[in-house]
Design a protein around this motif. Structure first.
Motif, PDB file in Angstrom:
ATOM      1  N   GLU A 485     123.642  70.656  -5.481  1.00  0.00           N
ATOM      2  CA  GLU A 485     123.598  70.968  -4.060  1.00  0.00           C
ATOM      3  C   GLU A 485     123.560  69.667  -3.274  1.00  0.00           C
ATOM      4  O   GLU A 485     122.751  68.795  -3.562  1.00  0.00           O
ATOM      5  N   GLU A 486     124.448  69.568  -2.276  1.00  0.00           N
ATOM      6  CA  GLU A 486     124.531  68.336  -1.500  1.00  0.00           C
ATOM      7  C   GLU A 486     123.400  68.260  -0.489  1.00  0.00           C
ATOM      8  O   GLU A 486     123.084  69.244   0.193  1.00  0.00           O
ATOM      9  N   ALA A 487     122.785  67.078  -0.410  1.00  0.00           N
ATOM     10  CA  ALA A 487     121.740  66.859   0.591  1.00  0.00           C
ATOM     11  C   ALA A 487     122.373  66.713   1.965  1.00  0.00           C
ATOM     12  O   ALA A 487     123.527  66.293   2.093  1.00  0.00           O
ATOM     13  N   GLU A 488     121.617  67.084   2.982  1.00  0.00           N
ATOM     14  CA  GLU A 488     122.120  66.967   4.348  1.00  0.00           C
ATOM     15  C   GLU A 488     122.315  65.492   4.708  1.00  0.00           C
ATOM     16  O   GLU A 488     121.615  64.622   4.194  1.00  0.00           O
ATOM     17  N   PRO A 489     123.261  65.196   5.602  1.00  0.00           N
ATOM     18  CA  PRO A 489     123.510  63.793   5.972  1.00  0.00           C
ATOM     19  C   PRO A 489     122.280  63.085   6.531  1.00  0.00           C
ATOM     20  O   PRO A 489     122.140  61.875   6.368  1.00  0.00           O
ATOM     21  N   ASN A 491     119.219  63.581   5.573  1.00  0.00           N
ATOM     22  CA  ASN A 491     118.142  63.570   4.583  1.00  0.00           C
ATOM     23  C   ASN A 491     117.543  62.169   4.498  1.00  0.00           C
ATOM     24  O   ASN A 491     118.269  61.183   4.385  1.00  0.00           O
ATOM     25  N   VAL A 492     116.220  62.071   4.543  1.00  0.00           N
ATOM     26  CA  VAL A 492     115.563  60.766   4.616  1.00  0.00           C
ATOM     27  C   VAL A 492     115.867  59.921   3.387  1.00  0.00           C
ATOM     28  O   VAL A 492     116.045  58.697   3.481  1.00  0.00           O
ATOM     29  N   TYR A 493     115.930  60.545   2.212  1.00  0.00           N
ATOM     30  CA  TYR A 493     116.222  59.774   0.996  1.00  0.00           C
ATOM     31  C   TYR A 493     117.678  59.290   0.984  1.00  0.00           C
ATOM     32  O   TYR A 493     117.971  58.186   0.528  1.00  0.00           O
ATOM     33  N   ARG A 494     118.557  60.163   1.463  1.00  0.00           N
ATOM     34  CA  ARG A 494     119.970  59.783   1.521  1.00  0.00           C
ATOM     35  C   ARG A 494     120.173  58.636   2.508  1.00  0.00           C
ATOM     36  O   ARG A 494     120.925  57.692   2.227  1.00  0.00           O
ATOM     37  N   ARG A 495     119.532  58.707   3.640  1.00  0.00           N
ATOM     38  CA  ARG A 495     119.656  57.642   4.631  1.00  0.00           C
ATOM     39  C   ARG A 495     119.039  56.345   4.123  1.00  0.00           C
ATOM     40  O   ARG A 495     119.571  55.254   4.347  1.00  0.00           O
ATOM     41  N   THR A 496     117.914  56.458   3.412  1.00  0.00           N
ATOM     42  CA  THR A 496     117.268  55.266   2.850  1.00  0.00           C
ATOM     43  C   THR A 496     118.154  54.625   1.784  1.00  0.00           C
ATOM     44  O   THR A 496     118.298  53.402   1.725  1.00  0.00           O
ATOM     45  N   GLU A 497     118.726  55.478   0.946  1.00  0.00           N
ATOM     46  CA  GLU A 497     119.643  54.976  -0.094  1.00  0.00           C
ATOM     47  C   GLU A 497     120.795  54.197   0.530  1.00  0.00           C
ATOM     48  O   GLU A 497     121.109  53.082   0.094  1.00  0.00           O
ATOM     49  N   ASP A 498     121.413  54.782   1.551  1.00  0.00           N
ATOM     50  CA  ASP A 498     122.551  54.133   2.194  1.00  0.00           C
ATOM     51  C   ASP A 498     122.134  52.818   2.846  1.00  0.00           C
ATOM     52  O   ASP A 498     122.850  51.818   2.760  1.00  0.00           O
ATOM     53  N   LEU A 499     120.965  52.814   3.473  1.00  0.00           N
ATOM     54  CA  LEU A 499     120.472  51.603   4.124  1.00  0.00           C
ATOM     55  C   LEU A 499     120.251  50.489   3.108  1.00  0.00           C
ATOM     56  O   LEU A 499     120.628  49.331   3.341  1.00  0.00           O
ATOM     57  N   ILE A 500     119.657  50.827   1.976  1.00  0.00           N
ATOM     58  CA  ILE A 500     119.387  49.811   0.951  1.00  0.00           C
ATOM     59  C   ILE A 500     120.696  49.227   0.412  1.00  0.00           C
ATOM     60  O   ILE A 500     120.842  48.008   0.273  1.00  0.00           O
TER      61      ILE A 500
END
Length: 726
Positions: A485-489, A491-500
């Motif tokens: 299941e895809e996480a929402e855009p 999503n705090v973890y998804r945004r953190t991952e992208d930022l890192i």
């Protein structure tokens, strides 16, 4: 991890299959280079159209040459939207010059050049009724190869296109373009000789691939893998398609790699006239007769615009010299795409390459000189896929100052002259004192083992089914796909991952910029040192590097004058067509631009004009080139003799009416040639009190266009529009 496993398996399968070209189009071998008198590993392929599609054998053939710079062939046709696909969809017969993984023992670059000449001869033989000679396209290093070929055999091609091709190898901007410094940092060409000797007389192309990735480690280590990771559901197929080409490492002979590095890259001998053919005659790019189209990009860190364009400055002192040599040079510079994107990107294929194909007849009839191909996006209309971009090209006259603007001066090229001289010294020392005792210790077994354990190959093997630790990856990946299941855009973890990841990539980019600056400073510290300069001989009062470049301007102008003397005898002779062409070329001289939309309109106008019936494209092009030369030499005499060509009142009325129709079609340039039109009408005794004023009142302006019978799929098939987003 499962995509990487599939990538590794794909690498092994491609190797076992003999590393065939990665073309997505069906093809057949027409000429095998191994069967030639001087054999080589090159071959000529014919691209087969898809079922239900046909190519027109009377249309101009296209021959695409792929680079041999560590990778295998096929990237120019690795997707539907590609150089091959664009020409094939336009109905042209398409051929592809490919090569095998291993060179023929003893093969040289001159053997390859001879084979490529024979390939073009074969294409011309297969299409005796074609409207024109083959158009040839060279990507990256294949670009300089076809330029050399065209200089030695000027009658082989009708138009030449070079994409991302480094012809002026020392050029670049200070603080950027670090790849040009590598040869100097290693002391010159001896390292390539050492690598080839350790490889048993074979140079491994995987070393060149490593150099490419070394240029941008941020993309190689983070950007590219993370793009796959973050879009793994949709990116896998595109990623694997590209990696099939990127992982195919090809080999070169010792002689080939040494000639490449010493003659072209480090020596930079091509544009300086120091490269010679088999007979000892210098290879002079000014001998090329076909129009040359250069495609470059400001986002290219391997072949930046100065390296792609400065050869023009090396050969010519000004645009007048280009005209005197009857040469037509067209260039276009993309603003952002990277090196591979110039001949891989689908966006570039439907823009730059598609406009090259659709405007090729117009390019052939441009007057001698330097032009920039400016491509604008227009609103799609009938016949264009909804939502797909549509483009139109115009050609604007440029000067050499426009080429110089892409560089920051050429003083930074002086240290490379020292590098070139010392490289020959170092290579001579290596060949004399090291190579003779090293070669006996190198054998085929050791060379194969060395190539096998190269990091570029091992990274694919470790992530394949050959590695037992990858055994459970496929099962686990399939299980995850079913319940994923895809996480929402947001999503705090998804945004953190992208930022890192983006921060890490930006950090590496900054570190790379500092590294490149350090490399440049070290390079300059070594090769501008007075002692090193003196040892190289460059400090001598009469060193060759201090002498002015040999100019052929006088020879070129003498030849031009001989041609003009013959043409001048016919100045007062000619046809209705030639009279119209003289006025058109005079308008090009006046406005400095040619528009593809006006060209399409001219096709429609002349299609129905009886005076343009029954003439072949070759005859029309010859007449157009003669008119262009006559106008460039003496525009006054060319126009004053119009009454001799248009003797009757009816002919003059028809000519003026035709020119007015062309003028009224484009309202954005006619005011620039209003006086010219008035002068032409006065010369012909056709002054109409309301003629020029009527055009001016409407705001209509004529466009400089060239005549040609409309071709299926050409711009004439599009509905012209003056509405533009830009």
């Amino acid at each position: 991890m499962d995509v990487l496993r599939r990538r590794g398996n794909q690498f092994i399968d491609h190797y076992r299959a003999g590393k065939p070209p990665v073309l997505v189009f069906d093809h057949e071998v027409i000429v095998d280079g191994t069967s030639l008198e001087r054999p080589c590993n090159y071959m000529l392929l014919r691209i087969k159209p898809e079922a239900g599609e046909k190519t027109d054998p009377t249309k101009r053939p296209y021959v695409v040459f792929d680079p041999r710079a560590g990778h295998g062939p096929g990237i120019g046709g690795s997707k539907e939207k590609s150089q091959v696909g664009v020409a094939l969809r336009a109905g042209h017969p398409v051929y592809f010059v490919a090569f095998r993984p291993k060179p023929v023992p003893g093969q040289t670059l001159r053997d390859v050049a001879l084979a490529e000449k024979l390939f073009l001869d074969k294409v011309a033989e297969l299409h005796p009724d074609a409207e024109a000679k083959p158009a040839i396209v060279g990507n990256c290093q294949a670009g300089w190869a076809i330029m050399i070929l065209s200089a030695l055999a000027p009658d082989q091609a009708s138009v030449i296109s070079i994409a991302g091709s480094p012809l002026s190898y020392w050029a670049g901007k200070e603080g950027k373009d670090p790849m040009r410094y590598f040869g100097g940092l290693t002391g010159g060409n001896w390292l390539a000789a050492l690598a080839a000797d350790l490889g048993g007389g074979i140079f491994d192309g995987a070393n060149l691939v490593s150099n490419f990735e070394f240029l941008n480690p941020a993309n190689a280590l983070i950007g590219k893998p993370y793009n796959l990771y973050s879009k793994v559901d949709t990116e896998a197929d595109r990623y694997l398609g590209f990696e099939r080409w990127w992982s195919g490492h090809f080999l070169l002979t010792r002689d080939e790699i040494l000639e490449l590095t010493s003659e072209l890259f480090i020596g930079n001998k091509l544009t300086r006239g120091r490269l010679v053919d088999r007979s000892g005659d210098p290879v002079d790019l000014r001998e090329i007769r076909a129009p040359i189209v250069v495609i470059a990009s400001e986002g290219d860190n391997i072949t930046p615009p100065p390296q792609a364009l400065n050869w023009i400055l090396d050969l010519y002192d000004d645009v007048e010299e280009i005209r005197a040599n009857e040469q037509t040079i067209v260039y276009t510079v993309n603003r952002s795409v990277g090196h591979l994107g110039i001949f891989v990107s689908g966006k570039v294929a439907v823009k730059e390459h598609a406009e090259f194909v659709s405007s090729i007849e117009l390019i052939e009839t441009l007057p001698p000189g330097l032009f920039e191909m400016v491509i604008e996006e227009i609103e799609p209309e009938g016949g264009v896929t909804p939502g797909a971009p549509a483009y139109v090209a115009r050609f604007e006259a440029r000067t050499l100052d426009d080429i110089r603007a892409y560089d920051d001066g050429r003083d930074d090229e002086k240290p490379f002259e020292v590098v070139a001289q010392m490289s020959e010294v170092n290579e001579g020392l290596y060949e004399t004192f090291v190579s003779p005792w090293l070669k006996p210790f190198a054998n085929e077994g050791m060379a194969e083992m060395q190539r096998f354990f190269h990091p570029q190959r091992q990274r694919y093997l470790w992530c394949s089914d050959v590695n037992p630790f990858m055994a459970g990856i496929e099962v686990a990946a399939n299980a995850i796909r079913e319940k994923r299941e895809e996480a929402e855009p947001d999503n705090v973890y998804r945004r953190t991952e992208d930022l890192i990841m983006r921060s890490s990539e930006a950090f590496l980019e900054k570190m790379t910029a500092q590294r490149d600056l350090m490399l440049e400073q070290v390079f300059k510290g070594i090769w501008t040192n007075p002692l090193v300069v003196a040892l190289s001989g460059q400090a001598a009062s009469y060193a060759d590097s201090r002498k002015p470049r040999a100019s052929k301007r006088k020879e070129i102008e003498e030849l031009r004058d001989l041609k003009l003397a013959a043409i001048e005898k016919r100045c007062q002779q000619g046809s209705f067509r030639q009279a119209v062409m003289r006025v058109i070329y005079a308008s090009i001289r006046e406005t400095g631009r040619v528009d593809a939309r006006g060209y399409a309109a001219a096709q429609e106008i002349w299609k129905s004009h009886p005076r343009f019936d029954g003439i072949s494209w070759a005859e029309l092009k010859t007449e157009a080139r003669e008119a262009a030369l006559m106008v460039s030499h003496d525009v006054d005499k060319a126009l004053e003799s119009l009454p001799m060509l248009l003797e009757t009142r009816q002919e003059r009325e028809e000519a003026v009416a035709l020119l007015r129709r062309l003028a009224e079609w484009r309202p954005d340039v006619a005011l620039d040639v209003k006086e010219l039109m008035a002068r032409v009408e006065k010369i012909l005794g056709m002054e109409a009190p309301d003629g020029p004023r009527r055009i001016a009142a409407r705001g209509a302006k004529p466009v400089a266009v060239m005549p040609h019978a409309p071709k299926a799929g050409s711009l004439a098939a599009r509905k012209p529009t003056s509405r533009s987003k830009h």
